[in-house]
Design a protein around this motif. Structure first.
Motif, PDB file in Angstrom:
ATOM      1  N   MET A  17       0.876  -1.015  -0.129  1.00  0.00           N
ATOM      2  CA  MET A  17       0.005   0.106  -0.096  1.00  0.00           C
ATOM      3  C   MET A  17       0.928   1.297   0.094  1.00  0.00           C
ATOM      4  N   CYS A  39      -9.620   1.657  -0.044  1.00  0.00           N
ATOM      5  CA  CYS A  39     -10.054   1.963   1.378  1.00  0.00           C
ATOM      6  C   CYS A  39     -10.190   0.795   2.296  1.00  0.00           C
ATOM      7  N   ALA A  42      -6.893  -1.058   2.576  1.00  0.00           N
ATOM      8  CA  ALA A  42      -5.717  -0.553   3.481  1.00  0.00           C
ATOM      9  C   ALA A  42      -6.375  -0.975   4.914  1.00  0.00           C
ATOM     10  N   MET A  43      -7.705  -1.131   5.253  1.00  0.00           N
ATOM     11  CA  MET A  43      -8.240  -1.666   6.391  1.00  0.00           C
ATOM     12  C   MET A  43      -8.274  -3.039   6.526  1.00  0.00           C
ATOM     13  N   ASP A  50     -12.024  -0.119  12.505  1.00  0.00           N
ATOM     14  CA  ASP A  50     -12.147   0.693  11.424  1.00  0.00           C
ATOM     15  C   ASP A  50     -12.792   1.815  11.846  1.00  0.00           C
ATOM     16  N   LEU A  54     -10.278   4.560  10.348  1.00  0.00           N
ATOM     17  CA  LEU A  54     -10.778   5.059   9.104  1.00  0.00           C
ATOM     18  C   LEU A  54     -11.484   6.430   9.274  1.00  0.00           C
ATOM     19  N   ARG A  80      -2.431   0.199  10.127  1.00  0.00           N
ATOM     20  CA  ARG A  80      -2.352   1.624   9.433  1.00  0.00           C
ATOM     21  C   ARG A  80      -3.732   2.269   9.810  1.00  0.00           C
ATOM     22  N   THR A  81      -3.632   3.556   9.412  1.00  0.00           N
ATOM     23  CA  THR A  81      -4.934   4.221   9.522  1.00  0.00           C
ATOM     24  C   THR A  81      -5.258   4.607   7.778  1.00  0.00           C
ATOM     25  N   CYS A  82      -6.571   5.090   7.652  1.00  0.00           N
ATOM     26  CA  CYS A  82      -6.802   5.288   6.165  1.00  0.00           C
ATOM     27  C   CYS A  82      -7.750   6.400   6.246  1.00  0.00           C
ATOM     28  N   THR A  84      -9.875   9.215   3.759  1.00  0.00           N
ATOM     29  CA  THR A  84     -10.433   9.335   2.397  1.00  0.00           C
ATOM     30  C   THR A  84     -10.799  10.693   2.489  1.00  0.00           C
ATOM     31  N   CYS A 110      -0.189   5.643   7.497  1.00  0.00           N
ATOM     32  CA  CYS A 110      -1.333   6.197   7.093  1.00  0.00           C
ATOM     33  C   CYS A 110      -1.598   6.005   5.585  1.00  0.00           C
ATOM     34  N   VAL A 111      -2.836   5.762   4.966  1.00  0.00           N
ATOM     35  CA  VAL A 111      -3.052   5.709   3.692  1.00  0.00           C
ATOM     36  C   VAL A 111      -3.968   6.970   3.282  1.00  0.00           C
TER      37      VAL A 111
END
Length: 348
Positions: A17, A39, A42-43, A50, A54, A80-82, A84, A110-111
């Motif tokens: 990712m 998303c 990533a999760m 999430d 998220l 990780r976090t995501c 959007t 983080c994404v």
């Protein structure tokens, strides 16, 4: 990195990712679909956390500081976090320098996904957009998702019907495309509806003709066909149905003029020794709608260039009357249809 759709597809199937993604383009449906896929990717393995890791933002409503805080936060019991961000207008948004800094030194845990399905990305003319996309390319991936060709959309409809437990033949998918246009958001909604009605069976031509919602363009092209065949009753039936549905007369005349322009363009192309589809290389707006040119070539075969030119003049006069005179709009369109039918009969 600047990617195409195929590269993005393969990337989503893999393990890696990237910290930053920017998705934009003409096809809003694909932009939203791939943003959701990234998303979910990533999760993956977030074990129900999430809601903590998220963060979704509407870029037209949020402050940049909210995006910044979320992107810099550490994950809670996850890899990780995501984050959007939908439709954050870089051209007018606040904190541009801070945004560039965020992209140039992204949080590796983080994404961050920026995607645009309403705001237009000015990738070549606006300096703020250019620096934003350049920074995103260095740290992650920028993907432009354009309209699919008609054949690609047809295959997508056929496979989409299969995934919904139904069957659909290629010719029926083409009919649905012609009736509804090439907006994938609308087409997928229609496919959901038709699949529910088919209830595990076949989505056939009868079902499409009975249940699919035809867009204005499709219905006005039906009006154009009746006019070209000199069929008064059929033309006025379509016209009165459009009146009953309270369609804007100016829009009806505009789409009819567009259909007539298709006829004129392919006719002049043929006179110059060119194929009808060559028109798409000269005029914008035919991408994904090449079937209009093929249909126009068939319908214009019996008419002269002079007749088609005169028809455009009739439509231009109707446009002027609709916009700038107190004449009854319905009567203007009825008179216009009659004049065009007389023209086609004389032209034939």
């Amino acid at each position: 990195m600047a990617w195409n759709e195929d590269t993005l597809k393969q990337h989503i199937k893999g393990e890696e990712m990237l910290p930053v993604y920017v998705l934009y383009g003409e096809e809003a449906y694909l932009v939203g679909q791939y943003a959701n896929k990234l998303c979910r990717r990533a999760m993956d393995g977030d074990d129900g956390l999430d809601s903590f890791n998220l963060h979704r933002f509407d870029g037209l409503k949020c402050d940049f500081s909210e995006i910044e805080d979320a992107a810099e936060a550490l994950p809670l019991m996850a890899e990780r976090t995501c984050v959007t961000v939908r439709d954050y207008d870089v051209g007018t948004g606040e904190g541009h320098d801070r945004l560039l800094a965020l992209l140039q030194e992204p949080n590796e845990s983080c994404v961050l996904i920026f995607y645009y399905d309403a705001v237009k990305v000015s990738a070549t003319k606006n300096e703020r957009w250019k620096t934003f996309l350049a920074a995103a390319e260095k740290s992650g991936a920028v993907v432009k998702l354009d309209k699919r060709t008609p054949e690609e959309v047809v295959r997508m409809l056929v496979s989409g019907a299969t995934r919904r437990g139904c069957t659909m033949k290629t010719d029926v998918a083409r009919l649905l495309l012609e009736w509804c246009g090439n907006d994938l958001n609308l087409l997928m909604c229609e496919l959901d509806k038709l699949s529910a009605l088919a209830d595990g069976g076949e989505i056939d031509r009868v079902l499409v003709e009975r249940a699919a919602t035809r867009n204005l363009e499709s219905r006005v092209f039906e009006l154009s066909k009746a006019i070209l065949k000199g069929q008064y009753t059929a033309a006025y039936d379509v016209l009165h149905a459009l009146f009953a549905q309270k369609e804007d007369p100016i829009m009806i005349n505009g789409v009819l003029a567009s259909a007539w322009a298709d006829l004129y363009r392919v006719k002049t192309a043929e006179a110059a020794g060119q194929q009808p589809t060559a028109v798409a290389a000269v005029y914008a707006g035919y991408k994904g709608k090449e079937f209009r040119l093929r249909n126009a070539a068939r319908d214009a075969s019996r008419l002269s260039v002079a007749t088609l030119r005169e028809g455009l003049e009739v439509l231009a006069e109707a446009d002027r009357r609709l916009k700038f005179t107190p004449a009854d709009n319905h009567i203007v369109l009825e008179e216009t249809a009659a004049r065009l039918i007389l023209l086609t009969r004389r032209g034939n």
